[in-house]
Scaffold this active site. Structure first.
Site, PDB file in Angstrom:
ATOM      1  N   ASP A 122       7.402   8.233  -4.357  1.00 58.44           N
ATOM      2  CA  ASP A 122       6.952   8.081  -5.745  1.00 58.44           C
ATOM      3  C   ASP A 122       7.201   9.345  -6.580  1.00 58.44           C
ATOM      4  OD1 ASP A 122       6.057   6.227  -7.552  1.00 58.44           O
ATOM      5  OD2 ASP A 122       3.925   6.635  -7.235  1.00 58.44           O
TER       6      ASP A 122
ATOM      7  N   GLU B 216      -0.704   4.690 -12.248  1.00 59.82           N
ATOM      8  CA  GLU B 216      -0.936   6.123 -12.489  1.00 59.82           C
ATOM      9  C   GLU B 216       0.286   6.837 -13.059  1.00 59.82           C
ATOM     10  OE1 GLU B 216       0.143   5.008  -9.724  1.00 59.82           O
ATOM     11  OE2 GLU B 216       1.742   6.435  -9.295  1.00 59.82           O
TER      12      GLU B 216
ATOM     13  N   LYS C 286      -3.792   0.562  -2.569  1.00 57.52           N
ATOM     14  CA  LYS C 286      -2.674  -0.324  -2.218  1.00 57.52           C
ATOM     15  C   LYS C 286      -2.919  -0.954  -0.852  1.00 57.52           C
ATOM     16  CE  LYS C 286       1.108   2.033  -4.620  1.00 57.52           C
ATOM     17  NZ  LYS C 286       1.490   0.912  -5.477  1.00 57.52           N
TER      18      LYS C 286
ATOM     19  N   ASP D 200      -3.930   2.285  -9.877  1.00 64.22           N
ATOM     20  CA  ASP D 200      -2.587   2.288  -9.288  1.00 64.22           C
ATOM     21  C   ASP D 200      -1.489   2.349 -10.363  1.00 64.22           C
ATOM     22  OD1 ASP D 200      -0.700   2.280  -7.311  1.00 64.22           O
ATOM     23  OD2 ASP D 200      -0.893   0.142  -6.817  1.00 64.22           O
TER      24      ASP D 200
ATOM     25  N   ASP E  80       1.427   8.075  -3.499  1.00 67.16           N
ATOM     26  CA  ASP E  80       0.675   7.119  -4.321  1.00 67.16           C
ATOM     27  C   ASP E  80      -0.060   6.130  -3.418  1.00 67.16           C
ATOM     28  OD1 ASP E  80      -0.330   5.408  -6.211  1.00 67.16           O
ATOM     29  OD2 ASP E  80       1.622   4.567  -6.816  1.00 67.16           O
TER      30      ASP E  80
ATOM     31  N   ARG F 281       2.354   6.091 -15.455  1.00 75.83           N
ATOM     32  CA  ARG F 281       2.336   6.157 -16.918  1.00 75.83           C
ATOM     33  C   ARG F 281       1.277   7.146 -17.416  1.00 75.83           C
ATOM     34  NH1 ARG F 281       1.194  -0.207 -17.026  1.00 75.83           N
ATOM     35  NH2 ARG F 281       2.282   0.031 -15.062  1.00 75.83           N
TER      36      ARG F 281
HETATM   37  N1  BES Z   1       4.633   3.763  -7.697  1.00 76.25           N
HETATM   38  C1  BES Z   1       4.217   2.460  -8.029  1.00 76.25           C
HETATM   39  C2  BES Z   1       5.378   1.527  -8.333  1.00 76.25           C
HETATM   40  C3  BES Z   1       6.157   1.029  -7.145  1.00 76.25           C
HETATM   41  C4  BES Z   1       5.603   0.097  -6.289  1.00 76.25           C
HETATM   42  C5  BES Z   1       7.431   1.439  -6.959  1.00 76.25           C
HETATM   43  C6  BES Z   1       6.344  -0.368  -5.228  1.00 76.25           C
HETATM   44  C7  BES Z   1       8.191   0.954  -5.902  1.00 76.25           C
HETATM   45  C8  BES Z   1       7.642   0.048  -5.033  1.00 76.25           C
HETATM   46  C9  BES Z   1       3.344   2.488  -9.270  1.00 76.25           C
HETATM   47  O1  BES Z   1       2.532   3.593  -9.394  1.00 76.25           O
HETATM   48  C10 BES Z   1       2.438   1.307  -9.180  1.00 76.25           C
HETATM   49  O2  BES Z   1       1.659   1.252  -8.278  1.00 76.25           O
HETATM   50  N2  BES Z   1       2.581   0.392 -10.119  1.00 76.25           N
HETATM   51  C11 BES Z   1       1.797  -0.801 -10.108  1.00 76.25           C
HETATM   52  C12 BES Z   1       1.410  -1.115 -11.522  1.00 76.25           C
HETATM   53  C13 BES Z   1       0.389  -2.202 -11.651  1.00 76.25           C
HETATM   54  C14 BES Z   1      -0.928  -1.743 -11.096  1.00 76.25           C
HETATM   55  C15 BES Z   1       0.257  -2.568 -13.093  1.00 76.25           C
HETATM   56  C16 BES Z   1       2.642  -1.917  -9.508  1.00 76.25           C
HETATM   57  O3  BES Z   1       3.850  -1.940  -9.737  1.00 76.25           O
HETATM   58  O4  BES Z   1       2.102  -2.718  -8.768  1.00 76.25           O
HETATM   59 ZN    ZN Z   2       3.183   5.294  -8.493  1.00 75.96          ZN
HETATM   60 MN    MN Z   3       0.705   3.389  -8.358  1.00 79.04          MN
END
Ligand code: BES
Ligand code: ZN
Ligand code: MN
Length: 502
Positions: free
Chosen positions: A294, A355, A283, A353, A276, A357
């Site tokens: 991920d 993604e 990111k 990001d 991811d 869901r």
């Molecule tokens: N895979 C990430 C969630 C994640 C981030 C898990 C860091 C463990 C550590 C997910 O896809 C993501 O990026 N989520 C975003 C959502 C936001 C853009 C609403 C997040 O958590 O920042």
């Molecule tokens: Zn993710």
């Molecule tokens: Mn993500």
């Protein structure tokens, strides 16, 4: 590591090392007492000298103890007897195994399973022993070049662990517990391995190959849907995530059908983003390598399938894994793009990001066709869940309180805990979009809750729960590595359901 069950006397045991416990305040366990008696008070004298205080996880190795047949005796501190519960028991087991990791003792007999642990049967104690031992000795060196050194290391530490039980009539139950513990450890270990593998090896294709191979080994059905099939199904949301990647997406369906024919299946859905980057909503660079984890939701579903298949669990269980990468590219989805999900709902992608869901919602719609008794999805879904709960509990969300209770209990029983989070309707308007039926993000506040609310729009037709494992699936820092969670929780949940059904 080989395991066996024994019922014998500690002082007559002939092995490289026997493991016995001592409590705080110099209180000896039955096995330690037996050695003490055979050695004319040797153990008591050592404790008096103050080299072993009996504090939980303390260890002391003794060599050539008089009156005993084994070359070594490992004393393990158990803490206060009154406080010796399941958790302390597992800690003591881990400490004993770690203390022997670099020793020359290969053939080892442990007497810790004899200890009284509140409310635990011998079967359960032995299962926990095997599980904790294999967890503590797990190593990931599959892709290290210095294989020889790794092999030299492998020669050290325990090769055979015999677990002694107090009564001869407990041997049978102990054998059952041992088989359960080994089966669970195999699933946990697989989940760790898949998580730890680098993202250039552990691709969606690799995950699909693992599922197919496992299906062959254990004799369950596995189907892998490719890009064209996903297009035909109308999985526009999932396809929107994968379109920036060179790696082909895979949609894996596994069917363990060992319950009776009429029994509605439990469906497990695992997020399988093998890397991811965030996509166009890229990111930041620091620790981005950890986004190889991920796919830990997918890994936990594969691990759980390995465990229940080797247990031959009498239950109908379907596993669904949507798997792809989230990459930035000229063809990648842009913030502002609107995707049409398989359910027909349109989604405004405000942040690429978010993604997870987007791939899960199509998998959750696909799950409807199995007329499930319950659907549980598992996903490293939000950083916000890590902020809320830290690294000890997974976040649990559900549209059914009974199902939530079942999962919470399974988490408690397996020491792989989850915490029930709210998912009230009050949060739903945060997902309103001016340009589509729903937006894919709900702002910073309550980020793990709005993510769950997003999924809830696609799970109205069945009982559903969501486990956000972003904080529990792997460890960062010096001990960086997959944890194999929540394979223990999921296994416990399914075993309890199977017990109820049969
Ligand atoms: N895979 C990430 C969630 C994640 C981030 C898990 C860091 C463990 C550590 C997910 O896809 C993501 O990026 N989520 C975003 C959502 C936001 C853009 C609403 C997040 O958590 O920042
Ligand atoms: Zn993710
Ligand atoms: Mn993500």
């Amino acid at each position: 590591m080989e395991f066996s069950i024994k019922n014998g006397n500690v002082e007559k045991e002939l092995s490289d090392c026997v493991i016995v416990g001592v409590y705080e305040s110099q209180q000896l366990t039955t096995a330690a007492q037996a050695i003490d008696a055979a050695s004319a008070g040797y153990i008591a004298s050592i404790l008096k000298r103050g080299d072993m205080d009996g504090k939980l996880e303390a260890t002391l190795m003794l060599h050539s103890v008089p009156g005993t047949q084994s070359a070594r005796v490992l004393l393990v501190g158990l803490g206060k007897e009154a406080e010796f519960t399941e958790k302390q028991y597992c800690k003591a087991v881990r400490a004993s195994v770690k203390a022997l990791a670099n020793s020359g003792a290969g053939k080892v007999t442990t007497f810790l399973a004899e200890l009284a642990v509140k409310q635990l049967s011998t079967q359960r104690k032995v299962a926990l022993m095997a599980e904790a031992t294999l967890d503590a000795t797990y190593k990931f060196d599959a892709i290290k070049r210095k294989k020889d050194e790794a092999n030299d290391d492998a020669k050290k530490g325990i090769s055979t662990l015999s677990i002694n039980v107090a009564q001869a009539n407990e041997v049978q139950l102990a054998e059952t517990g041992l088989a359960d513990g080994i089966a669970l450890a195999a699933g946990v270990s697989l989940a760790k391995d898949l998580g730890n593998l680098p993202p250039n090896i552990c691709t969606p294709t690799y995950l699909a190959e693992q599922a197919l191979a496992m299906g062959k080994t254990y004799g369950f059905d596995v189907e892998v849907l490719e890009q064209d099939a996903l297009e035909k199904l109308g999985m526009g949301s999932f396809l929107g995530v994968t379109q920036g990647s060179e790696e082909p997406p895979k949609f894996i369906i596994m069917q363990h059908l060992k319950g009776n024919k009429e029994q509605k299946p439990v469906v497990l859905v695992g997020k399988g983003i093998t890397f991811d980057t965030g996509g166009i909503s890229l990111k930041p660079g620091s620790e981005m390598d950890e986004m190889k984890y991920d796919m830990c939701g997918a890994a936990s579903v594969l691990g759980t399938f390995k465990t229940i298949a080797s247990m031959n669990l009498g239950l109908n269980v379907i596993g669904i894994i949507p798997s792809c990468e989230n990459m930035p590219d000229g063809r990648a989805t842009r913030p502002g793009d609107v995707l049409t999900s398989m359910s027909g709902l349109t989604i405004e992608v405000l942040n690429t990001d978010a993604e997870g869901r987007l791939i899960l919602c199509d998998a959750l719609t696909y799950a409807e066709r199995f007329e499930p008794s319950a659907v549980v999805d598992v996903a490293t879904l939000t950083g916000a869940c890590v902020v809320a709960l830290g690294h000890h509990a997974s976040g649990l969300f559900s549209n059914n309180d009974d199902l939530a209770k079942e999962l919470l209990q399974a988490g408690e029983a397996s020491l792989d805990r989850a915490w029930h989070m709210p998912m009230w309707d009050d949060y739903q308007p945060l997902l309103d979009s001016n340009f589509a039926d729903i937006a894919n993000i709900g702002g910073r506040a309550g980020g793990s809750i709005t993510a769950a609310c997003f999924l809830s729009r696609f799970t109205k037709k069945y009982d559903w729960a969501h486990l956000d494992i972003a904080g529990t699936a792997w460890k960062s820092g010096k001990e960086k590595g997959g944890t194999g969670r929540p394979v223990p929780l999921l296994t416990e949940f399914l075993v309890a359901r199977a017990n109820k059904a049969n």
